[in-house]
Design a protein around this motif. Structure first.
Motif: not given
Length: 374
Positions: A60-72, A93-97, A172-175
């Motif tokens: 997303p735009e520069q100051d946005g928020l992106m969710f990344v869930f379990t990349p397959t 970035l919320v990176y949950a995997s 970065v938030v990692v779950l």
């Protein structure tokens, strides 16, 4: 007929490929209990314009928020570095995997411990407003947080299963357990508040993106909806309809019927010649000689009312019952095993064995009766 079979196969595949109420990749397009469509709707309700990242990977735009869930579909090194650079420039970035992605873990310096720990109950850090506990899956692989990675969720055993880290101008938030943000878990414990806190890391009206690009091609992409809801699906569907209609209207065979030629029965001598040729080509001289001797002994045993096995008992009985025949057979076998020449000598010895094993009717001795044998 061909068109009918094709249509049945396509229909069967479409039925089998119908999307089930399951989303192991935690897709934001899925309403399953382990999907994350509710997170996207919740972000919209809070005033965030949301989007799914598909087709081309672009955060997303520069100051946005992106969710990344379990990349397959694994991150490439370029995509992982692009994501890390986007965070450094101010993105969140919320990176949950559950198991992580090798390249994204590398780019974000994520380290995971070996083994699983119970994670149904997760304890929140005071840094999270209103979050005391969250509820997740039964087991998860914990994280190994560095001094710059502040744990925000821990298991009862104290293992970090979530942390926040400042990276450049962004966070970065990692779950380790994505289920805490999934549809079927948002109403449990403080999971809903936890999602609200994550969305609060950016200002109101900030764009929120959900990465579907790295969920790759899954079986639900071939669901019946995709045949009419996507351009490629509609094109394939119309092509199949045209082929079916064309074959149906044509209504005739692709060509004349070709009768199957009748099978010709082969003579026994042809099989014998074929086996002999195979043995000769393979250089199986010793095997051939052994087969000839064994077959001859078996035929002689049948003629004389003896058993061919064991061989020593057969020869003893043959010398006792028909000494002349035994001597003749022994001489023929010695000639066979001693044939050091070419195929001609083997053939001559084999012919001698054949005359002994299958003599002409006038020369064939009468088989002794049971009384005579006694």
């Amino acid at each position: 007929m061909l068109a009918l079979v094709l249509a049945v196969l396509i229909g069967g595949f479409a039925y089998v490929a119908q999307p089930r109420q399951d989303s192991p990749e935690h897709s934001s397009n899925s309403d399953a209990a382990n999907g994350t469509s509710a997170a996207r709707l919740f972000a919209q309700a809070l005033g965030h314009p949301t989007s799914t990242i598909e087709g081309n990977f672009s955060p997303p735009e520069q100051d946005g928020l992106m969710f990344v869930f379990t990349p397959t579909s694994p991150f490439t090194a370029d995509h992982a570095n692009q994501t890390a650079e986007w965070v450094r420039l101010g993105g969140v970035l919320v990176y949950a995997s559950e198991r992580g992605d090798a390249e994204l873990d590398r780019a974000l310096s994520v380290t995971r411990l070996n083994g699983f720990v119970p994670s149904q109950k997760q304890l929140g850090n005071p840094v999270l407003d209103g979050v005391t506990t969250t509820s997740g899956g039964d087991f998860t692989i914990p994280l190994d947080a560095s001094p710059t990675q502040v744990p925000i969720l821990r298991t009862d055993g104290g293992f970090p299963v979530g942390y926040i880290q400042k990276l450049g101008l962004g966070k970065v938030v990692v779950l380790a357990d994505p289920l805490v943000l999934c549809n079927g878990y948002l109403d449990k414990a403080d999971n809903g508040r936890f999602l609200s806190d994550l969305l609060g890391l950016v200002g109101t009206g900030t764009a929120v993106g959900f990465d579907e690009y790295h969920h790759g091609l899954i079986i639900s992409d071939f669901a019946p909806q995709a045949w009419v809801a996507t351009p490629w699906g509609a094109a394939i569907l119309w092509f199949l309809v045209a082929v079916f209609a064309g074959l149906l209207l044509r209504g005739r065979r692709f060509g004349p019927l070709v009768p199957r030629p009748p099978e010709v029965a082969r003579a026994d001598v042809e099989w014998a010649v074929a086996v002999g040729e195979l043995l000769r080509r393979s250089g199986a001289r010793a095997l051939t000689i052994g087969m000839l001797a064994t077959a001859s002994e078996r035929a002689v045993a049948t003629r004389t009312g003896l058993t061919a096995l064991p061989r020593d008992r057969f020869w003893n009985a043959l010398y006792a019952r028909a000494p002349e025949l035994a001597a003749e057979l022994a001489d023929a076998e010695r000639a066979l095993y001693g044939s050091a020449g070419g195929d001609a000598e083997v053939l001559s010895a084999a012919q001698s064995l054949h005359r002994i094993a299958y003599p002409p009717a006038r020369d064939r001795p009468r088989r002794p009766t049971t009384e005579e044998a006694r």
